[in-house]
Write an enzyme that holds these catalytic residues in place. Sequence first.
Site, mmCIF file in Angstrom:
data_model
loop_
_atom_site.group_PDB
_atom_site.id
_atom_site.type_symbol
_atom_site.label_atom_id
_atom_site.label_comp_id
_atom_site.label_asym_id
_atom_site.label_seq_id
_atom_site.Cartn_x
_atom_site.Cartn_y
_atom_site.Cartn_z
ATOM 1 N N LYS A 1 24.305 -32.443 -60.020
ATOM 2 C CA LYS A 1 24.917 -31.608 -61.058
ATOM 3 C C LYS A 1 26.046 -30.758 -60.481
ATOM 4 C CE LYS A 1 21.007 -29.574 -62.039
ATOM 5 N NZ LYS A 1 20.132 -30.312 -61.116
ATOM 6 N N THR A 2 25.740 -30.103 -59.355
ATOM 7 C CA THR A 2 26.765 -29.256 -58.747
ATOM 8 C C THR A 2 27.947 -30.120 -58.310
ATOM 9 O OG1 THR A 2 25.053 -27.726 -58.042
ATOM 10 C CG2 THR A 2 27.176 -27.531 -56.946
ATOM 11 N N ARG B 1 13.901 -28.803 -52.460
ATOM 12 C CA ARG B 1 14.937 -28.436 -51.485
ATOM 13 C C ARG B 1 14.917 -29.401 -50.300
ATOM 14 N NH1 ARG B 1 17.928 -27.037 -54.508
ATOM 15 N NH2 ARG B 1 16.340 -27.634 -55.996
ATOM 16 N N GLN C 1 14.023 -25.866 -63.573
ATOM 17 C CA GLN C 1 14.319 -24.956 -62.465
ATOM 18 C C GLN C 1 14.658 -23.553 -62.934
ATOM 19 O OE1 GLN C 1 16.513 -26.531 -58.937
ATOM 20 N NE2 GLN C 1 16.939 -28.239 -60.286
ATOM 21 N N ASP D 1 27.481 -23.560 -63.474
ATOM 22 C CA ASP D 1 26.389 -24.175 -62.713
ATOM 23 C C ASP D 1 25.109 -23.380 -62.985
ATOM 24 O OD1 ASP D 1 25.110 -25.894 -61.028
ATOM 25 O OD2 ASP D 1 26.042 -25.194 -59.178
ATOM 26 N N GLU D 2 23.945 -23.994 -62.781
ATOM 27 C CA GLU D 2 22.643 -23.319 -62.964
ATOM 28 C C GLU D 2 22.573 -22.666 -64.344
ATOM 29 O OE1 GLU D 2 20.375 -23.606 -60.640
ATOM 30 O OE2 GLU D 2 21.431 -23.911 -58.731
HETATM 31 P P1 ATP Z 1 20.009 -28.761 -57.726
HETATM 32 O O1 ATP Z 1 19.249 -29.079 -58.968
HETATM 33 O O2 ATP Z 1 19.103 -28.493 -56.583
HETATM 34 O O3 ATP Z 1 21.045 -27.715 -57.940
HETATM 35 P P2 ATP Z 1 22.073 -30.727 -58.024
HETATM 36 O O4 ATP Z 1 21.678 -31.533 -59.201
HETATM 37 O O5 ATP Z 1 23.113 -29.719 -58.217
HETATM 38 O O6 ATP Z 1 20.780 -30.106 -57.336
HETATM 39 P P3 ATP Z 1 23.715 -31.644 -55.873
HETATM 40 O O7 ATP Z 1 23.456 -30.511 -54.975
HETATM 41 O O8 ATP Z 1 25.009 -31.733 -56.571
HETATM 42 O O9 ATP Z 1 22.508 -31.762 -56.920
HETATM 43 O O10 ATP Z 1 23.473 -33.016 -55.107
HETATM 44 C C1 ATP Z 1 22.332 -33.240 -54.284
HETATM 45 C C2 ATP Z 1 22.722 -34.066 -53.086
HETATM 46 O O11 ATP Z 1 23.049 -35.387 -53.490
HETATM 47 C C3 ATP Z 1 23.959 -33.533 -52.373
HETATM 48 O O12 ATP Z 1 23.801 -33.712 -50.994
HETATM 49 C C4 ATP Z 1 25.077 -34.398 -52.930
HETATM 50 O O13 ATP Z 1 26.145 -34.490 -52.040
HETATM 51 C C5 ATP Z 1 24.363 -35.739 -53.122
HETATM 52 N N1 ATP Z 1 24.946 -36.564 -54.214
HETATM 53 C C6 ATP Z 1 25.102 -36.204 -55.496
HETATM 54 N N2 ATP Z 1 25.615 -37.209 -56.219
HETATM 55 C C7 ATP Z 1 25.798 -38.248 -55.382
HETATM 56 C C8 ATP Z 1 26.309 -39.597 -55.521
HETATM 57 N N3 ATP Z 1 26.728 -40.073 -56.684
HETATM 58 N N4 ATP Z 1 26.333 -40.357 -54.418
HETATM 59 C C9 ATP Z 1 25.893 -39.888 -53.234
HETATM 60 N N5 ATP Z 1 25.405 -38.651 -53.034
HETATM 61 C C10 ATP Z 1 25.355 -37.837 -54.093
HETATM 62 MG MG MG Z 2 23.053 -27.604 -57.976
#
Ligand code: ATP
Ligand code: MG
Length: 686
Positions: free
Chosen positions: A30-31, A618, A242, A211-212
Amino acid sequence: MSAGLNQAQQDAVNHLGGPCLVLAGAGSGKTRVITHKIGKLVVAGLEAKRIAAITFTNKAAAEMRERAKALIGRPAKDVLICTFHALGVRLLRQDGAVLGLKQQFSILDTDDITSILKDCGATSDSATARQWQWAISAWKSAGLNAAQALAQAGNDNERHIALLMARYEERLSAYQSVDFDDLISLPLKLLRDHADVRERWQKQMGHVLVDEYQDTNATQYELLKLLVGERARFTAVGDDDQSIYGWRGATLDNLKRLPQDFPELRVIKLEQNYRSTSAILRAANNVIGPNPKLFPKTLWSDLGEGEPVRVVDADHEDHEAERAVARIQSLRANSTHKEFKDFAILYRANHQARPFETALRRAQIPYKVSGGQSFFDRAEIKDLCAWLRLITNNDDDPAFMRAVTTPKRGIGHTTLQSLGNFATQYKLSLFESLFSHSLPSAVSTRAITGLHEFGRYLNDLEHRARHTLGTEAARTFLNDWLKDIGYEKHLYDAEDSEKLAAARWNNVLEFCDWMAGRCGGDVDEATGIAEERKSLLEVVQTIALISTLSDREQDQNVVTLSTLHASKGLEWPHVTLVGVNEGLLPFKLDDNQADASPDSIAQRLQEERRLMYVGITRAQRTLAVSWLKRRKKGRETVPGTPSRFIKEMALDAATSKEDPREKLKALRAEFAQRAQAASSAAAEKP
Ligand code: ATP
Ligand code: MG
């Protein structure tokens, strides 16, 4: 720009013309969508300064800025990447005059607020004042002013606090000061009540990304709505599982309201988790399973099964810490991810950190405690901030009191009391009172000389600070000022231990260095272009928003100790969750709670479950969960029970129990490695 994004992520990034909600589980990228979308918007021709990305912490903002810079280079600098509160400051600095707020208003910290409330309520009891503070803050974040709070108060105590709130608000406006909740509620008022300001900001905001999103509260949501207006160009990303800030007023209703308030909302779900192994993800899904589903989702990972999640039992807190440290040592000997920064130890509450700090020190492992005592909470830093606040905002009476007495300058308590009475009588700030013609009627001639001297010195400082631009000039200014007021001597005089005084003086130097650095003017090595220089006064105004120096600490190669709340959004190859006991996580659900109805207990349990889910997710490669067989409770030691969440993770008992023989094997391997390193170092010596 679509490199490293799956189809659903690309859809979210490419949806530029209207509102978009990305709703997905932990680690699903997402981030990453937000960062890439900033890039996409710039490439599509939107001016960088018309993009705002709102993050949950300053640290997250700093990280996002780095990533955006890596994607699009220099324009990333102009994107407004900050927290809701920092955005609020920007709105108020620019347009707060409409609400009668001068541009150099002060932002009060918790201690200032407690002492103002003590004063308003005529009590010396800090605990009571803090309870009032909580109640007032809760009303403010629900969007109520003092009159509305009074109207809805349900009992005498609430009515009493609502009346105090009115007095408190009067004080704040006299001091030209705001508290943290005001940073959201005042901009909201500004945009709601002043059409011209609203229209200007809506035109300015080409796209807003949040975000969040699950942790926004009611007033933040209203602010977002007013900022984006009818064009509704925004992207929110979040995960209902979350949401862990319910206790601070965050409301999942914001997620439910979005599709109702914006019927054209595009909702995108992400299902692939890129962070964790299947074993970790399964444990996470099992724990969150029993919670009611707001939005059902299935999260999967193709990173393979990975190591089983380990359960560790410990005899007591110190034993738990030893075991956690032994685990780090053993993984460092065996894993491909063996840097200190690859490890995190996460716990429910700040006070749990201490035994881990001790054990890590003993093992000579470097660490940092994040989400712990802020640098800015240290007395010496607060002293300096009070001075700086006072020169930016002369009406800031709490800052005046601190500055005039630190270091001591022979202005005594009686003089200050008379000055205070005089100021109240004539509705002046303490600073304004200094130069009033009628002051001699209230204060002795000798005392007036001292007060005038102080006032003149402040005027002089303010004048110099206004013309101090850039890092070098700021450094000189800060050095001169500390010498003028004799701050180093003050520290050594006040502290019995010379070592402690030296440590505090070091903090002061670090603070000055950091402040000077923020004044800019340095040349970017990559582009050769100098940053824009800022005046020291401008920088001072942002201090209150930065709760730690964390943006400088990011790249340190150290083990992280963190609360679960502060770990949100982050990831580490190896995570240990500690103190996973009934009563700690979930936190005691019914003790001493004003509201212990079955409904509210069930809701608290749901939030604790989400907190556990955040913790588990995490971890990237390995996860250990440890619990205490006996634990401290106040001064006593009581038997400990493993958290219900451990059972719910449904781990395979045969593989999850940590085998002491493995630890021994790991230690042997580490010793062998060290011995080899030592002998090859010896061999290389001439
Ligand atoms: P959270 O819910 O904990 O905030 P998030 O959904 O924001 O997590 P991110 O932090 O954006 O998730 O991504 C998690 C991990 O996966 C990061 O290391 C990111 O670089 C990797 N990632 C995300 N999308 C891809 C993708 N399409 N291909 C490869 N790696 C990815
Ligand atoms: Mg995130």
